[in-house]
Design a protein around this motif. Structure first.
Motif, short mmCIF file in Angstrom:
data_model
loop_
_atom_site.label_atom_id
_atom_site.label_comp_id
_atom_site.label_asym_id
_atom_site.label_seq_id
_atom_site.Cartn_x
_atom_site.Cartn_y
_atom_site.Cartn_z
N GLY A 185 5.02 -12.17 7.94
CA GLY A 185 5.39 -11.94 9.33
C GLY A 185 6.24 -10.71 9.53
N ASP A 186 7.11 -10.40 8.55
CA ASP A 186 7.99 -9.25 8.73
C ASP A 186 7.27 -7.92 8.53
N ALA A 187 6.01 -7.95 8.10
CA ALA A 187 5.22 -6.72 7.96
C ALA A 187 4.18 -6.59 9.07
N ALA A 188 4.06 -7.62 9.92
CA ALA A 188 2.95 -7.68 10.87
C ALA A 188 2.99 -6.56 11.89
N GLN A 189 4.16 -6.27 12.47
CA GLN A 189 4.20 -5.24 13.52
C GLN A 189 3.86 -3.87 12.96
N ALA A 190 4.42 -3.53 11.81
CA ALA A 190 4.13 -2.21 11.23
C ALA A 190 2.65 -2.08 10.89
N PHE A 191 2.06 -3.15 10.36
CA PHE A 191 0.64 -3.10 10.02
C PHE A 191 -0.22 -3.01 11.28
N ALA A 192 0.13 -3.78 12.31
CA ALA A 192 -0.61 -3.72 13.57
C ALA A 192 -0.52 -2.34 14.20
N GLU A 193 0.65 -1.73 14.16
CA GLU A 193 0.81 -0.39 14.72
C GLU A 193 0.02 0.63 13.92
N GLN B 194 1.54 -1.18 1.27
CA GLN B 194 2.93 -0.75 1.20
C GLN B 194 3.83 -1.82 0.56
N GLY B 195 3.31 -2.44 -0.49
CA GLY B 195 4.09 -3.44 -1.21
C GLY B 195 4.03 -4.83 -0.64
N HIS B 196 3.29 -5.04 0.43
CA HIS B 196 3.16 -6.36 1.06
C HIS B 196 1.86 -7.02 0.59
N ALA B 197 1.94 -8.30 0.27
CA ALA B 197 0.78 -9.05 -0.20
C ALA B 197 -0.05 -9.53 0.99
N LEU B 198 -1.29 -9.06 1.07
CA LEU B 198 -2.23 -9.45 2.13
C LEU B 198 -3.35 -10.27 1.53
N TYR B 199 -3.93 -11.14 2.33
CA TYR B 199 -5.21 -11.75 1.97
C TYR B 199 -6.15 -11.52 3.14
N ILE B 200 -7.28 -10.88 2.83
CA ILE B 200 -8.20 -10.45 3.88
C ILE B 200 -9.57 -11.09 3.66
N THR B 201 -10.12 -11.67 4.72
CA THR B 201 -11.49 -12.18 4.69
C THR B 201 -12.34 -11.39 5.67
N ARG B 202 -13.61 -11.24 5.35
CA ARG B 202 -14.53 -10.57 6.28
C ARG B 202 -15.16 -11.66 7.15
N ALA C 74 -14.79 -1.85 12.73
CA ALA C 74 -13.61 -2.45 12.11
C ALA C 74 -13.45 -2.00 10.66
N ALA C 75 -14.52 -1.98 9.91
CA ALA C 75 -14.42 -1.58 8.50
C ALA C 75 -14.01 -0.12 8.36
N THR C 76 -14.53 0.75 9.22
CA THR C 76 -14.16 2.17 9.18
C THR C 76 -12.66 2.33 9.36
N ALA C 77 -12.10 1.61 10.33
CA ALA C 77 -10.67 1.72 10.60
C ALA C 77 -9.82 1.10 9.50
N LEU C 78 -10.19 -0.10 9.04
CA LEU C 78 -9.37 -0.81 8.07
C LEU C 78 -9.37 -0.12 6.71
N GLN C 79 -10.48 0.53 6.36
CA GLN C 79 -10.55 1.18 5.05
C GLN C 79 -9.56 2.32 4.90
N ARG C 80 -9.12 2.90 6.01
CA ARG C 80 -8.12 3.96 5.91
C ARG C 80 -6.78 3.38 5.45
N LEU C 81 -6.53 2.13 5.75
CA LEU C 81 -5.29 1.49 5.33
C LEU C 81 -5.47 0.73 4.01
N ILE C 82 -6.64 0.13 3.83
CA ILE C 82 -6.94 -0.67 2.64
C ILE C 82 -8.22 -0.11 2.01
N PRO C 83 -8.12 0.93 1.20
CA PRO C 83 -9.33 1.52 0.60
C PRO C 83 -10.14 0.48 -0.18
N GLY C 84 -11.46 0.54 0.00
CA GLY C 84 -12.35 -0.36 -0.71
C GLY C 84 -12.62 -1.68 -0.03
#
Length: 378
Positions: free
Chosen positions: A206-214, A183-191, A158-168
């Motif tokens: 919610g309006d960014a969810a599909q693009a982020f999931a894809e 891409q300008g959307h505010a995320l809050y991520i927990t491990r 999971a970390a390998t994949a997510l880091q390509r979208l969210i470096p660090g």
């Protein structure tokens, strides 16, 4: 997490169209139309999550904020949990209790500095909001976040994949979180997550969810996973399903959730008590011999799946408890279950019998998790 709701008036999450596009089989769950599995099937989804990374839509769950200088003390007054002492961007598991010590809901919460961020179960969220507002609404501001989606990315890659979208993002450790931007959307991520694997839970508009999931599904490690495999994964991890393994009739002590009650909140602790049902919970902590039942893990000694609500008996055919969650473990290829039994039968290696279609299936009590967890702690 909660058991399925069979209501016909179903809501949808921001990923509903994507689930249809991916060929998901949709079912009613917690008042929503949710994907139970995709064309690859539950077994493949389960094993893929254990080996790589699975993406889950958990947007049916409730997301709430508590704000104000008294918010931590106010929330602590509802749970046998240390809220005041939680560090910045640290996450903790909590239990909302009623006045009898029964569990109204289990939840996750994070100290984000400016607020407390809560994630509650989908089928309980309206009742939780009413309960919290009614008990502590005069002490802090409660802000529901119905326009936020919630995704869970789980598995050793999971970390390998997510880091390509969210470096660090790999710098986070288990049960910590932080604000991020995509891409300008505010995320809050927990491990964190509910599979026993390393992984992340991602709150986003919610309006960014599909693009982020894809974007996540475009990563070679990631595949979509439905509620069926989420259930089998959490059971292998020995984690409770609200509505099955815990509910308003079970206390934290009966549910073997003593670990969720920090020392500071227990008898003799600096901030002991003060939460609903404290007298009952403290009596059970101090006099466990008075318990009438206890949650345990069970492994079947024959390859016969044992499912809830199978009755449990001792060698003399006497009723001693019942199964609350059970299935054939995809990882172990062996039936596993969570159950409540009379305390005399709760010791590891105790053999009992589950009644399946009139036939006694031998089972033994075992420690959980059934499959070792893989949380990233350092």
């Amino acid at each position: 997490m909660t058991a399925a709701d069979t209501s016909s008036a179903l809501r949808t999450t921001p990923l509903f169209a994507l689930h249809q596009k991916l060929g998901a089989r949709m079912v009613p769950f917690a008042g929503y139309s949710m994907p139970v599995q995709y064309p690859q099937g539950l077994m493949a989804e389960h094993l893929h999550t254990r080996q790589a990374a699975g993406l889950f839509d958990v947007s049916h769950m409730g997301q709430l904020l508590l704000r104000g200088p008294d918010a931590a003390a106010a929330l602590e007054s509802l749970m046998p949990v240390d809220v005041i002492g939680l560090g910045l961007h640290k996450q903790r598991y909590g239990l909302l209790l009623n006045d009898e010590g029964g569990i109204l809901d289990d939840l996750m919460f994070v100290n984000r500095g400016a607020d407390l961020f809560l994630i509650v179960n989908g089928a309980c969220k309206e009742a939780d909001i009413a309960h919290i507002q009614g008990r502590i609404g005069s002490r802090c501001e409660l802000v529901p976040l119905p326009d936020r989606a919630l995704l869970a990315l789980q598995g050793p890659q999971a970390a390998t994949a997510l880091q390509r979208l969210i470096p660090g993002i790999g710098a986070l450790v288990f049960m910590t979180g932080n604000h991020c931007d995509w891409q300008g959307h505010a995320l809050y991520i927990t491990r964190s997550g509910y599979t026993g694997e390393d992984g992340f839970e991602i709150s986003l508009p919610g309006d960014a969810a599909q693009a982020f999931a894809e974007a996540l599904l475009a990563q070679p490690e990631v595949a979509p996973v439905g509620l069926g495999a989420r259930n089998s994964l959490r059971l292998e991890a020995g984690l409770c399903l609200y509505g099955n393994d815990i509910d308003t009739t079970t206390t934290p002590v009966e549910a073997a959730l003593n670990w969720a009650m920090q020392k500071v909140r227990r008898p003799g602790g600096e901030r002991a008590g003060g939460f609903p049902g404290a007298a009952i919970v403290f009596e059970q902590l101090q006099e466990p011999q008075r318990l009438k039942r206890k949650r345990v893990g069970l492994i079947a000694l024959e390859r016969i799946p044992v499912r809830e609500p199978a009755v449990l008996e001792n060698m003399d055919g006497q009723h001693i408890g019942h199964i609350t969650s059970g299935l054939l473990s995809p990882t172990l290829n062996q039936p596993v279950a969570l159950a409540y039994v009379a305390p005399d039968y709760a010791a590891p290696e105790t053999q009992i019998f589950a009644m399946v279609r009139g036939k006694p299936v031998p089972m033994k009590v075992t420690a959980t998790p059934f499959v070792p967890t893989n949380y990233y702690r350092s």
